[in-house]
Enzyme design. Structure first.
Site, PDB file in Angstrom:
ATOM      1  CB  ALA A 120      -5.132   1.059  10.793  1.00  0.00           C
ATOM      2  CB  THR A 135       5.218   0.340  -2.364  1.00  0.00           C
ATOM      3  OG1 THR A 135       6.145  -0.303  -1.651  1.00  0.00           O
ATOM      4  CG2 THR A 135       6.265   0.186  -4.365  1.00  0.00           C
ATOM      5  CG  PHE A 183       4.609  -9.543  -6.168  1.00  0.00           C
ATOM      6  CD1 PHE A 183       5.397 -10.347  -5.070  1.00  0.00           C
ATOM      7  CD2 PHE A 183       3.565  -8.420  -5.803  1.00  0.00           C
ATOM      8  CE1 PHE A 183       5.416  -9.436  -3.708  1.00  0.00           C
ATOM      9  CE2 PHE A 183       3.400  -7.512  -4.522  1.00  0.00           C
ATOM     10  CZ  PHE A 183       4.830  -8.789  -3.814  1.00  0.00           C
ATOM     11  CE  LYS A 242      -2.168   1.187   3.607  1.00  0.00           C
ATOM     12  NZ  LYS A 242      -1.720  -0.115   4.240  1.00  0.00           N
ATOM     13  NE  ARG A 278      -0.872   4.693   8.622  1.00  0.00           N
ATOM     14  CZ  ARG A 278      -0.652   3.353   8.895  1.00  0.00           C
ATOM     15  NH1 ARG A 278      -1.196   3.160  10.317  1.00  0.00           N
ATOM     16  NH2 ARG A 278      -0.500   2.752   7.927  1.00  0.00           N
ATOM     17  CD1 TRP A 326       9.022  -3.246  -4.995  1.00  0.00           C
ATOM     18  CD2 TRP A 326       9.872  -4.096  -5.860  1.00  0.00           C
ATOM     19  NE1 TRP A 326       9.122  -3.636  -3.197  1.00  0.00           N
ATOM     20  CE2 TRP A 326      10.137  -4.382  -4.829  1.00  0.00           C
ATOM     21  CE3 TRP A 326      10.601  -4.168  -7.308  1.00  0.00           C
ATOM     22  CZ2 TRP A 326      11.999  -4.712  -5.090  1.00  0.00           C
ATOM     23  CZ3 TRP A 326      11.724  -4.800  -7.169  1.00  0.00           C
ATOM     24  CH2 TRP A 326      12.556  -5.375  -5.411  1.00  0.00           C
ATOM     25  CG  PHE A 379      -3.487  -2.725   9.401  1.00  0.00           C
ATOM     26  CD1 PHE A 379      -2.654  -3.958   8.747  1.00  0.00           C
ATOM     27  CD2 PHE A 379      -4.222  -2.649  10.326  1.00  0.00           C
ATOM     28  CE1 PHE A 379      -1.457  -3.375  10.090  1.00  0.00           C
ATOM     29  CE2 PHE A 379      -2.586  -2.491  10.735  1.00  0.00           C
ATOM     30  CZ  PHE A 379      -1.287  -3.019  10.932  1.00  0.00           C
ATOM     31  CE  LYS A 393       3.836  -2.295   8.592  1.00  0.00           C
ATOM     32  NZ  LYS A 393       3.374  -1.389   8.552  1.00  0.00           N
TER      33      LYS A 393
END
Length: 555
Positions: free
Chosen positions: A271, A71, A379, A69, A92, A408, A299, A103
């Site tokens: 969240a 990214t 991906f 999200k 954030r 990405w 999220f 993470k």
């Protein structure tokens, strides 16, 4: 290259250049090194500028497969700038807890990152430390008030204000403090939450300015006296000192993307246990400075987007023009029942089953009158058949456009199609934003409305203590406040193992907490914790300084 290697290879522009791009006067910048600055946004209140277009980025329910999200938020912002639409991203700040827990970093990834990545992921400008200090100052003043005679007659059994630390530490969930004799205070049960769950963080991110922040801090209820009357931070004369600690922190942090585009990274409530949005101050400033503002909510859309709409927009007057829902082929197959080790294998049947999760998120966003668009975060293992299936299904079954994105790997250039689609959606002007429930709806019915309309639940089961607390809050005059659902992020249900789009489940509400300063009521569902623990092998085991003095392990 890894995310951190890509970030280190970037040629960053001086932060003064980024500010100049937004027409921010140099004397309103407070630099933290060469590439980060706080911005005094007070000048914007005196400027008669029209607001830009607000675009929310949300996602399906997170899975171990990853959705991307942040990214996608960065990639979309870079892409909008590429097609000539001046855009600021509002994100954030990462919490140290998840960075050293699961993470390992939260500044985007690949060629869609905000930088300087290491500084953002670690101490940054000290905002979270300031929030931690302000929160714990209040905790210290409560105990100090009792120690020096307890003029307010605080019932020490009913002190509700816990302490906080910006780290995952399950051992601190419940503690006993004040041991060691009379000189060290009085023994009582206490505990810690993670800083991003602090009501100070929530109030900080919803405040319009410093005066509003101080007023919100003063309204925080910290305890009850022996007559069951609320004791606030203002009663203890704590709000002024707390605001002093937060004065500089309230100024938004200006950074840049790898492509040299401006981003405000400011505030960071979780969240699943808070409202999961960056600060109102940063978002409103960005809207005055740019044609588009791309922001994210934490999220999946059942948590982050719902709270963005029903709490942040309700309290600030913000009205988004479009909503991007991020999904990956891998995550959709995960919601369709595929194990993590088999996600790289083509499986159209599982993909179709997993589309139920995406469908409900699309339907939920539309409940708020905001037009959605799906971003398929690409991906390498995605097959042409899988991509075509998702795009066709979205178009034919869900009446929504699904755009393949390669930000990405390619940065903004990989999200140009998404940027153009978002611009078309905004230019058509179909958004008619509305809240899910009115202020005057009873608290219990607000919770039921969220559970039934957003989660697909048949009902809510209130613990006896929770039901009693809802009645008390209504009697005390807090019935008009919105609801902040504290629930697992992994499922629409309170059971994290229920993937896809479970229906007719019952949402258990075991506790109710009042955030009078932030101005919402928290409904704690299932086993969700306000202080996370570390996993068996935390990211901290892999984070270190190498022989060249560089940080390894952040990603």
């Amino acid at each position: 290259m890894s995310d951190i290697e890509i970030a280190r290879a970037a040629k960053l522009r001086p932060i003064e250049d980024i500010a100049r791009q937004l027409a921010i006067p140099a004397d309103l910048l407070f630099p933290y090194g060469r590439f980060v600055a706080k911005v005094d946004t007070g000048f914007l209140a005196r400027e008669d500028r029209a607001d830009g277009n607000l675009v929310l980025v949300t996602a399906i329910n997170p899975t171990p497969a990853g959705e991307g999200k942040t990214t996608t938020t960065v990639g979309l912002g870079d892409a909008l700038n590429l097609i000539g639409e001046p855009t600021v991203m509002c994100l954030r700040e990462p919490s140290l807890g998840p960075c050293f827990g699961l993470k390992g970093g939260a500044a985007g990834g690949g060629y869609a990152q905000v930088v300087p990545m290491e500084q953002i992921n670690l101490h940054f400008t000290g905002d979270f430390h300031a929030i931690t200090s302000a929160h714990n100052l209040l905790a210290a003043m409560i105990d100090n008030h009792v120690y020096w005679g307890n003029e307010k007659d605080i019932d020490t059994r009913r002190i509700t204000w816990r302490r906080v630390i910006d780290m995952n530490d399950r051992s601190l969930r419940w503690i006993v403090g004040g041991l060691g004799g009379a000189a060290n205070g009085f023994p009582r049960e206490d505990g810690f939450d993670i800083t991003v769950a602090s009501e100070v963080m929530a109030a900080f991110c919803l405040a319009r300015n410093l005066a509003d922040l101080e007023a919100r801090l003063g309204r925080i209820i910290v305890a009850y006296d022996r007559d069951r009357q609320a004791i606030t931070a203002k009663d203890l004369q704590a709000e002024g000192a707390m605001a002093v600690l937060l004065k500089d922190a309230l100024m938004p942090n200006l950074v840049q993307t790898l492509e040299g585009n401006p981003a405000f990274v400011h505030g960071g409530p979780f969240a699943n246990i808070a409202h999961g949005c960056n600060s109102v101050v940063a978002t409103q400033a960005a809207l005055k400075l740019s044609r588009f503002v791309v922001t994210e909510a934490g999220f999946g859309a059942d948590l982050g987007a719902e709270k963005f709409f029903d709490i942040k927009c309700r309290k600030s007057g913000l009205a988004p023009k479009a909503c991007v829902i991020v999904a990956t082929i891998r995550a959709l197959k995960s919601h369709g029942g595929v194990a993590k080790e088999a996600l790289n294998t083509e499986n159209l049947a599982a993909l179709e089953a997993g589309m139920a999760n995406l469908r409900r998120h699309i339907e939920n966003v539309r409940r708020f009158g905001v037009p959605p668009i799906v971003a398929i975060n690409h991906f390498a293992a995605d097959t042409e058949a899988e991509i075509a299936f998702v795009q066709r299904y979205c178009q034919e079954q869900l009446d929504v456009e699904a755009v393949l994105c390669r930000h990405w790997a390619l940065g903004g250039a990989g999200a140009v199609d998404l940027a153009r689609a978002v611009k078309r959606l905004v230019d058509v002007g179909e958004a008619k934003f509305e809240l899910l429930y009115p202020d005057e709806m009873p608290l219990e019915e607000k919770i039921r409305t969220i559970a039934r309309s957003i989660y697909g639940a048949s009902d809510v089961a209130f613990d006896g203590k929770a039901a009693k607390r809802l009645h008390e809050l209504t009697s005390e005059g807090f019935g008009h406040l919105p609801i902040c659902m504290a629930k697992t992020q992994y499922s629409f249900a309170a059971d994290p193992s229920l993937r896809g789009a479970p229906k007719d489940h019952v949402v258990p509400v075991r506790d109710i907490r009042l955030a009078a300063g932030a101005e919402f009521v928290v409904a704690i569902c299932g086993d969700v914790m306000t202080m996370p623990g570390l996993p068996r092998h935390p990211a901290a085991e892999r984070i270190r300084i190498n022989a060249d003095g560089l940080i390894d392990g952040l990603f």
